[in-house]
Design an enzyme around this catalytic site. Sequence first.
Site, PDB file in Angstrom:
ATOM      1  N   CYS A 205      -5.208  -3.868   3.951  1.00 59.91           N
ATOM      2  CA  CYS A 205      -5.917  -2.529   4.453  1.00 59.91           C
ATOM      3  C   CYS A 205      -7.336  -2.706   4.321  1.00 59.91           C
ATOM      4  O   CYS A 205      -8.163  -2.728   5.191  1.00 59.91           O
ATOM      5  CB  CYS A 205      -5.455  -1.360   3.959  1.00 59.91           C
ATOM      6  SG  CYS A 205      -3.642  -1.300   3.906  1.00 59.91           S
TER       7      CYS A 205
ATOM      8  N   HIS B  17     -10.046   4.438   3.236  1.00 64.69           N
ATOM      9  CA  HIS B  17      -9.809   3.443   2.138  1.00 64.69           C
ATOM     10  C   HIS B  17     -10.883   2.462   2.307  1.00 64.69           C
ATOM     11  O   HIS B  17     -10.628   1.188   2.097  1.00 64.69           O
ATOM     12  CB  HIS B  17      -8.530   2.582   2.758  1.00 64.69           C
ATOM     13  CG  HIS B  17      -7.659   1.886   1.428  1.00 64.69           C
ATOM     14  ND1 HIS B  17      -6.543   1.196   1.502  1.00 64.69           N
ATOM     15  CD2 HIS B  17      -8.004   1.925   0.169  1.00 64.69           C
ATOM     16  CE1 HIS B  17      -6.256   0.822   0.428  1.00 64.69           C
ATOM     17  NE2 HIS B  17      -7.181   1.353  -0.538  1.00 64.69           N
TER      18      HIS B  17
END
Length: 582
Positions: free
Chosen positions: A75, A136
């Site tokens: 990610c 993130h």
Amino acid sequence: GTSLTILLVLCLFLWPPGSHASVSYKPNIVLILADDLGIGDVGCYGNDTIRTPNIDHLAKEGVKLTQHIAAAPLCTPSRAAFLTGRYPIRSGMDATNDYRVIQWAGASGGLPPNETTFAKILQQQGYITGLIGKWHQGVNCESRNDYCHHPLNHGFDYFYGMPFSLMNDCQITQPPEKDRVLRTKLWLYSQTIGLAVLTLAIARLTGLVSVTWKIITCFAWFGFLFFASWFSSYGFIRYWDCIMMRNHEITEQPMVVERTTSLILREAVSFIERNKHGPFLLFVSFLHVHTPLITTELFLGKSRYGLYGDNVEEMDWMVGRILDAIDKKGLKNTTLTYFSSDHGGFLEAQGGKAQLGGWNGIYKGGKGMGGWEGGIRVPGIFRWPGVLPADTVIDEPTSLMDIYPTVAYLAGGIVPQDRVIDGRNLMPLLQGSIQHSEHEFLFHYCGMYLHAVRWHQKDSGALWKVHYVTPIFQPEDARACYGRGICPCFGEGVTHHDPPLLFDLSRDPSEAKPLLPATEPLFDTVISRIERAVQEHRQTLTPVPQQLSLYNIMWKPWLQPCCGTFPFCWCDKEGDSAHPAL
């Protein structure tokens, strides 16, 4: 209206490739990114079990890319590359250790403020920019409220979503996920110390030992401090990491996962409606289909592929609702819509015998694997009626990093000239004015380690790929690292190949049979050419601060986002207002 659409189409068709789109006609841009979705999970990419009618319809109305490549198999680094158009190694957003993503919302690592995202370029070109969903990429650097890594510091006018990432720890009913092995050891050590203190105290009271109470008290304090040092972070993960924010304000701490889907959908639709006069950039970064697969009752048990299939079908429905919002406001023909995933499906995600991660079709490997196709080959769909052809398939190598220069070009912006931009403007390829991708080489990193390279030899049509390092599957005949939970990038869990493994993906897309020097006459020539490209690529790399160093990924209480007075961080500013959106 219709005249505006006609002018826009004429402008973009007549404008020469490589020049800027007319500043007078800037399209709205909607970028939709799934989390952990495998290329084999989508109907238009060959899945006949999970129903994805909205994504399939998007592909029918636009261009489908069959060789769309993420710049990283996890990610944080993949999204950093997507936002900046640069390999994550250039911004320090990949790791030399086993912690390859940002680990805490209260960590100091993140997308450096000196990186220029596509949102910042579009913001400078007059776009209203919004991010709904997962970030993130870090929050703070030095203090709780400096927001140096926050979306609002990276070109987004509006942010609603999760600054961190969804994980099992966010759902009370799920077993812990973060550092599960380490936490088990810490519990064991704490219990051992506690038992030792208790045993000493009993022995002292019964006269079996002559240890002073002062020593026993010191030992007890040591045990308490040891326990407090780790439990203060790991014991409250739901409060520290599972939070929702609107701009700089925390709206839920911890988040109520059961209503997150409806809140994200409501916010995405609302952003489109508020900014219908445009131009706007909307980046919808889904929490679907990351574990723990939070799925509403509307979709539970509805698919033929268990909870994971339910979650994918719910995500597809969300895509449909967003597309409906675009259509209802009459924006379909003036909006470039894009759909993809940040990397391949998570093969090792299992609950008992149930598969809780994605399927990567014919491609070997998955999430976490920087070299094998299953970790990095993802869906890629573009729709812009009247500007891009409908129902078109392009097999050329493209990258998630290409979104950056593509949207900058469409907005009339200029990409930064003081740094290497690895992405390429896709408009000429998407519109058919050129037949081949501008990528000759693509470099596939696992953390900071170069695992593989592809070479698109345009004159011959060959698509060579070499692997310098591959993970050791567990068990060996599997296609994933089930014994480890996720494949490593270095150390005892990988194999180094000398000479490297060589495949021609045009003949063997599944990477099933490596070519041998004895049977492939071009073996040495291909290896030599790719090795030269690697050397040239490495000469473009410059040292930068490592955002995922052990220090930067550690939890730091003074950086922890908190909606109360730390450590009493609790709030719920949403109430039950979300459910009507469903």
